[in-house]
Write a protein that holds these residues in place. Structure first.
Motif: not given
Length: 679
Positions: A58-62, A116-120, A132-134
């Motif tokens: 799933x794509x999530x923000x951490x 922000x990205x997909x967890x594998x 994506x980095x913020x």
């Protein structure tokens, strides 16, 4: 319009000539264009999840901290892998970056970031590749995602947008009169533009979107209303009241109430000092051509000529035969003018039109050529108007002294949408089927019943009838869709080799398409395997069966149009829809089609289920592309907008009052964009 906003995009810091060329590819030339390049989506950094709760794939923000950076590993020539360990204080995550030293350098040790990205990986060891980095201290917790082109990245576009807002935001002006803004509960324009790109929170975003959607739809409605006013220059043909009862009596059938009303609407319009501008919108088989014939007869009784333009030669031939049948017994001479006539034939027809020998001309684009002249053309009829180039329609309208215009469309469109697409036209709706027309039995089945469907088609052909098979694509594709070319071969292997099979698709030359349709009409072909090019086709009363493959790939309105190819004669007719996609949505959609033959009801459902794609696909109606409004979701706003536009135009038809200056500038800008004289 503030000239500062119309400055070239190169005025922005960070946009040189090379980047400006990239921006041109997405329609951005000026600072104003950039500010109107709205995000297609957003990344919400306020909606983070703990690493331990993140679902795999799933794509999530951490949110967390970089606690370790590993040495780069060169795994093969031209491929370097960078890794860092990231923690949210409870669980860890390995960040994997391929070939981007720049992105890796952004992840400063001990720095706090949003990823922000997909967890594998697996439940114990989680990874996120090329996220994506913020920075955690970014003031914008809701980040825009834009439509891009090669060479432009989200980061570059976001930075350019921030610069545009910082340097030019103060020049964003307020086009809306204060009382309208207040009545509609709209935020200020500068606030809307800022918060559509970088909203502080979801409430700010919703306020911004509501304002910009309202403005976009209002400008479009005002543009349509002004086109209507533009078309209200005096016509050279104010017709007199005439009795056309002899036309009605000569028909072998009785017109429906709505056909009679449409004829009456047209005759009333044509007696006014302004040219008629009317759309007759009817379902398949609702009798639009009979209405056109009645109105052409009314023009004839007034000593004037009419012209009907059709999109293909085959349709032009069909209209010619129909109008001839209706009108010639009453003394009206009808001419056919198409590209395939010999030079001598064309010359004779054109001569007859110029000297008034012919009262009605039916044809294709040959009608709009420079050397086609009319003696007194008072009525211009276009069939399936959205299939013509805007210039062709304009040329035909210029053939007379501001003639009356009648547009026919067989695409039932919900009234709200019709008002938007045809806002410059008055609308007559044909929603009753002529007496005696049989309903078409419609069946939706899965591919398991394909052989039974084939047997049913064979039975119809054995009885001397004809049929259609419609496939979504021309050639074999990776999408496992039925294609016309291999389907035609498949049919001959399934016992159809004894029938004459024709193949029709959009890549064939026009002459070839016309020849195949002519052969089908003359029963030289038993079964026509086609793409949706048959959607608007000729009447073949002997065709009683249509089988549509991959029916889930079509819009309901389109399936309804296709179904209308059969049931045009005295024989019972059938439509078989085959799909292997049996999810709930597909079942629901096909059930609607099987349960009603009312095209308007179907189009309403189609709009709810699929959105306005069917109606706005490929800008087929000549409308400017909507940047932010989505008619299927914004119907409530559209209704408010239509009322607002009516009130504005009522008090200021050409937007000349000072308070409407800003709105007029935006309408003019839209006209420039859409070549609005031909909209």
């Amino acid at each position: 319009m503030n000239s500062e906003l119309d400055k070239q995009i190169t005025y922005l810091k960070g946009v040189g000539p090379k980047r400006a060329e990239m921006y041109k590819k997405i329609g951005v030339f000026t600072v104003y264009d950039l500010l109107c390049h709205y995000p297609r989506d957003y990344i919400d950094l306020t909606d983070t999840v703990p690493i331990s709760d993140s679902a795999l794939n799933e794509t999530v923000a951490v949110k967390g901290t970089v606690v370790r950076k590993l040495a780069p590993a060169r795994i093969r020539k031209g491929m370097t892998v960078y890794k860092a360990v990231f923690t949210d204080g409870t669980s860890d995550l390995t960040v994997v970056i391929y070939n981007s030293e720049y992105l890796f350098s952004q992840l400063a040790l001990d720095g706090e970031f949003y990823l922000v990205g997909r967890i594998t990986g697996n439940l114990i060891r989680r990874e996120m590749s090329s996220p994506l980095v913020f920075r955690a201290d970014t003031p914008f917790k809701v980040q825009p995602v834009y439509r891009l082109t090669e060479g432009l990245s989200q980061t570059v576009l976001r930075n350019n947008m921030k610069n545009a807002l910082d340097s030019f935001g103060k020049y964003i002006y307020e086009p809306m009169p204060a009382h309208i803004r207040s009545d509609a509960g709209l935020c200020a324009m500068e606030y809307a533009v800022t918060n559509i790109h970088f909203p502080k929170d979801i409430h700010c975003f919703e306020q911004a979107k509501k304002r910009l959607v309202f403005d976009e739809l209002l400008i479009l409605q005002l543009a349509m209303a002004m086109l209507r006013s533009k078309g209200r220059s005096l016509t050279g043909y104010v017709l007199k009241e005439k009795n056309i009862d002899e036309f009605y009596k000569s028909l072998p059938f009785e017109l429906t109430n709505c056909q009679m009303q449409a004829v009456s609407d047209c005759m009333e319009d044509m007696q006014k000092p302004f040219p008629m501008n009317r759309l007759v919108q009817g379902d398949v088989g609702s009798g639009k051509t009979a209405v056109a014939a009645a109105v052409a007869y009314f023009a004839y009784k007034n000593g004037c000529q009419s012209a009907l333009m059709a999109p293909t030669e085959v349709l032009a031939h069909q209209h010619y035969e129909t109008l001839k049948g209706f009108l010639e017994p009453l003394g009206v001479k009808v001419a056919l003018l198409t590209g395939s006539l010999s030079t001598k034939e064309k010359s004779l027809v054109k001569q007859g039109l110029e000297n008034g020998e012919y009262h009605v001309a039916v044809g294709t684009h040959a009608l709009v050529q420079q050397n086609t002249r009319f003696k007194n053309l008072a009525l211009v009829i276009t069939d399936e108007q959205h299939r013509f180039g805007v210039r062709q329609r304009a040329f035909l309208a210029q053939k007379g002294s501001n003639p009356h215009k009648l547009v026919m469309s067989a695409t039932p469109i919900p009234r709200t949408l019709a008002m938007m697409i045809y806002g410059d036209l008055d609308i007559s709706v044909l929603n009753e089927l002529p007496k005696g027309r049989q309903p078409i039995e419609t069946y939706a089945v899965t591919g398991k019943l394909r052989q039974r469907a084939f047997a049913f088609v064979s039975k119809q052909l054995d009885e001397g009838r004809q049929g259609y098979v419609v496939c979504p694509v021309i050639e074999e594709s990776e999408m496992a869709l039925q294609d016309v070319k291999s389907y035609a071969n498949k049919l001959s292997e399934n016992g159809f080799d004894k029938y004459r099979i024709g193949l029709l698709h959009g890549k064939l030359p026009n002459e070839e398409k016309d020849r195949i349709m002519r052969d089908f009409k003359e029963h030289k072909i038993d079964l026509l395997v086609s793409t949706t090019v048959v959607e608007v086709g000729v009447d073949v009363p002997n065709a009683t069966i249509i089988l549509v493959e991959n029916a889930d790939r079509f819009g309901l309105s389109q399936l309804h149009q296709l179904r209308g190819r059969v049931g045009r004669g005295q024989y019972k007719s059938y439509c078989v829809l085959i799909t292997d996609n049996v999810n709930e949505t597909t079942k629901k959609r096909l059930k609607i089609l099987s349960s009603t033959s009312d095209g308007f009801k179907i189009s309403e459902e189609d709009l709810k289920l699929r959105g306005p794609g069917d109606f706005f696909g490929d800008r087929q109606h000549g409308l400017p592309k909507l940047k932010i409004a989505d008619v299927s979701h914004d119907l409530d706003i559209l209704r408010k907008v239509q009322k607002t536009a009516e009130l504005i135009i009522e008090s200021d038809p050409m937007l000349e009052k000072g308070e409407n200056k800003g709105l007029k500038e935006l309408v003019n800008r839209l006209f420039e964009y859409a070549n609005a004289d031909d909209l």
